[in-house]
Design an enzyme around this catalytic site. Structure first.
Site, PDB file in Angstrom:
ATOM      1  N   ASN A 180       0.830  -1.206   0.000  1.00 57.44           N
ATOM      2  CA  ASN A 180       0.000   0.000   0.000  1.00 57.44           C
ATOM      3  C   ASN A 180       0.865   1.255   0.000  1.00 57.44           C
ATOM      4  O   ASN A 180       0.884   2.022   0.962  1.00 57.44           O
ATOM      5  CB  ASN A 180      -0.950  -0.029   1.203  1.00 57.44           C
ATOM      6  CG  ASN A 180      -2.054   1.002   1.101  1.00 57.44           C
ATOM      7  OD1 ASN A 180      -2.081   1.980   1.822  1.00 57.44           O
ATOM      8  ND2 ASN A 180      -2.974   0.782   0.171  1.00 57.44           N
ATOM      9  N   ARG A 236      -1.145   4.808   1.370  1.00 58.62           N
ATOM     10  CA  ARG A 236      -2.082   5.147   0.287  1.00 58.62           C
ATOM     11  C   ARG A 236      -3.506   5.205   0.817  1.00 58.62           C
ATOM     12  O   ARG A 236      -4.266   6.106   0.465  1.00 58.62           O
ATOM     13  CB  ARG A 236      -1.993   4.145  -0.870  1.00 58.62           C
ATOM     14  CG  ARG A 236      -2.776   4.607  -2.105  1.00 58.62           C
ATOM     15  CD  ARG A 236      -2.706   3.614  -3.254  1.00 58.62           C
ATOM     16  NE  ARG A 236      -3.233   4.205  -4.478  1.00 58.62           N
ATOM     17  CZ  ARG A 236      -4.512   4.215  -4.827  1.00 58.62           C
ATOM     18  NH1 ARG A 236      -5.427   3.680  -4.025  1.00 58.62           N
ATOM     19  NH2 ARG A 236      -4.903   4.776  -5.963  1.00 58.62           N
ATOM     20  N   CYS A 237      -3.864   4.251   1.674  1.00 53.87           N
ATOM     21  CA  CYS A 237      -5.202   4.262   2.258  1.00 53.87           C
ATOM     22  C   CYS A 237      -5.464   5.554   3.029  1.00 53.87           C
ATOM     23  O   CYS A 237      -6.593   6.057   3.059  1.00 53.87           O
ATOM     24  CB  CYS A 237      -5.381   3.085   3.207  1.00 53.87           C
ATOM     25  SG  CYS A 237      -5.482   1.471   2.412  1.00 53.87           S
ATOM     26  N   MET A 238      -4.432   6.083   3.678  1.00 48.02           N
ATOM     27  CA  MET A 238      -4.605   7.243   4.549  1.00 48.02           C
ATOM     28  C   MET A 238      -4.593   8.576   3.814  1.00 48.02           C
ATOM     29  O   MET A 238      -4.641   9.628   4.450  1.00 48.02           O
ATOM     30  CB  MET A 238      -3.500   7.267   5.612  1.00 48.02           C
ATOM     31  CG  MET A 238      -3.564   6.134   6.607  1.00 48.02           C
ATOM     32  SD  MET A 238      -2.460   6.392   8.023  1.00 48.02           S
ATOM     33  CE  MET A 238      -0.851   6.405   7.204  1.00 48.02           C
TER      34      MET A 238
END
Length: 409
Positions: free
Chosen positions: A351, A396-398
């Site tokens: 990620n 990336r999620c954050m």
């Protein structure tokens, strides 16, 4: 007029990004509701906030403008009429469209200033915070032992999922599970009413009022005309067809690559197993490739609004074709080791947040993957990850990119 949203690749130099600093919503999670909240663990909030601040500083040190989701939402609700309309929708989506609980919650939330109200909605409202006179047996007996009138939103710091920037527009997503669906209501009001975005020509490629599911972790902008999306636990094939039609009709995008990944919690989004980090380099979790193969579908606009679909199984060749590259370098999570790879993938080793071509932000705990990235010529900025990683999501999620520089071909 230049759109305030402009993202034509995964790797163009990141200029503006939207984050959410974890708050009291984390402390409103307890073991009995982990499954309901879609989380695996409970981070220790003071350290999680320190780690998130370090992440934000890492971005700011690279000249990236950092916007905060909750602040943008509060700015969008500055007008009392808009604020009231938003609150009515939020209460309805929280299960309180009318009645004594609705009235008590509304009075309680409106007693706060707007920023405090937004923060409280994200944090969740406990039953013992307000006083209400129940007027029906249903209100008295339903979920009598459950402590919340409004659930917390502990996944809110994963700003990638409720929305995703594509070109000069955005998808405002209908998320899969009830625990996260209210998050994108904030996005809707930010785009409609925040002065930074309102009336600035932002295209909404797909709004949140759909039955079919889509989440931003599955959405990858590979170039100014190629868009990739995961067919996953959180994004359905029907939603992909819908967004493809909209992009083909009203944008420069002429290619959508749909990649079928396992439908499970460990690999919930495409970006947990596959990300773009350079013009011709990608991270990939080796367990999604069955002997190097994975079901992949190339979508192009056809005649009379129809969509042409080609089925392929060689992801590497598909990427070489759609990106017009002679060779693609797929870098395996954990160096492909049968123990290291799933361990580091569980902690979001795939990620990666790309902030410029060949330059990424990753969690420090995924040291095998990070070392391999460096051996492939990638500049790696490591951020702290002991607590943030507990909820299952990486850099990336954050992060939700808002503006990236266009690539220079």
């Amino acid at each position: 007029m230049q759109s305030p949203i402009h993202v034509t690749s995964e790797i163009g130099k990141l200029k503006t990004v939207m984050l959410h600093r974890p708050g009291h919503e984390i402390e409103n999670v307890y073991p009995d509701i982990l499954h309901r909240m879609l989380v695996d663990d409970i981070p220790y909030l003071p350290i999680a906030q320190e780690e998130h601040d370090y992440f934000a500083k890492t971005l700011k040190d690279q000249g990236i403008e950092v916007l905060y989701f909750a602040k943008l939402a509060a700015e969008a609700l500055a007008d009392d009429q808009v604020k009231n309309e938003f609150l009515e929708k939020m209460l309805a989506e929280s299960g309180h469209a009318a009645g004594a609980v609705h009235d008590a919650l509304k009075e309680y939330l409106l007693s706060m200033d707007t920023q405090a109200m937004v923060d409280k909605i994200i944090a969740g409202v406990r039953k013992d915070e307000i006083h209400t006179k129940f007027v029906s047996l249903a209100e008295m007996a339903e979920d009598a032992d459950y402590p919340f009138f409004m659930d917390p939103m502990p996944n809110a710091y994963f700003t990638r999922d409720p929305q995703a920037s594509i070109g000069d527009g955005i998808t405002i997503n209908h998320m899969t599970f009830k625990a996260r669906q209210r998050e994108s209501l904030f996005t809707e009001y930010i785009i409609k009413y925040n002065p930074r975005f309102a009336n600035k020509g932002v295209h909404v490629w797909r709004d949140r009022y759909h039955d079919t599911r889509i989440e931003g972790g599955d959405e990858l902008v590979l170039s100014d005309h190629v868009f990739a999306i995961g067919i996953s636990q959180r994004t359905s094939a029907d939603a992909i067809m819908d967004i493809a039609r909209n992009l083909f009709k009203d944008s420069n995008y002429d290619t959508v690559v749909a990649i079928h990944i396992p439908h499970n919690h460990a690999m919930m989004h495409l970006d947990t197993v596959f990300t773009m980090i350079n013009y011709d380099q990608f991270t990939v979790h080796p367990q999604i490739l069955d002997g190097g193969k994975i079901d992949t579908y190339i979508l192009h606009p056809g005649k009379d609004g129809e969509i042409e679909i080609q089925h392929r199984t060689d992801l590497q060749k598909v990427l070489e074709e759609v990106l017009d590259k002679p060779e693609i370098d797929l870098i395996p999570t954990g160096n492909g080791d049968p123990i290291v790879a799933p361990r580091e993938q569980w902690n979001d080793g795939s990620n990666t947040l790309t902030i410029a071509p060949g330059e990424v932000v990753t969690y420090d705990r995924n040291y095998v993957s990070n070392d391999l990235l460096r051996k492939h010529g990638i500049l790696v900025h490591e951020v702290r990850s002991s607590e943030l990683s507990r909820v299952r999501g990486g850099p990336r999620c954050m992060s939700c990119p808002i503006v990236r520089e266009d690539l220079k071909n």
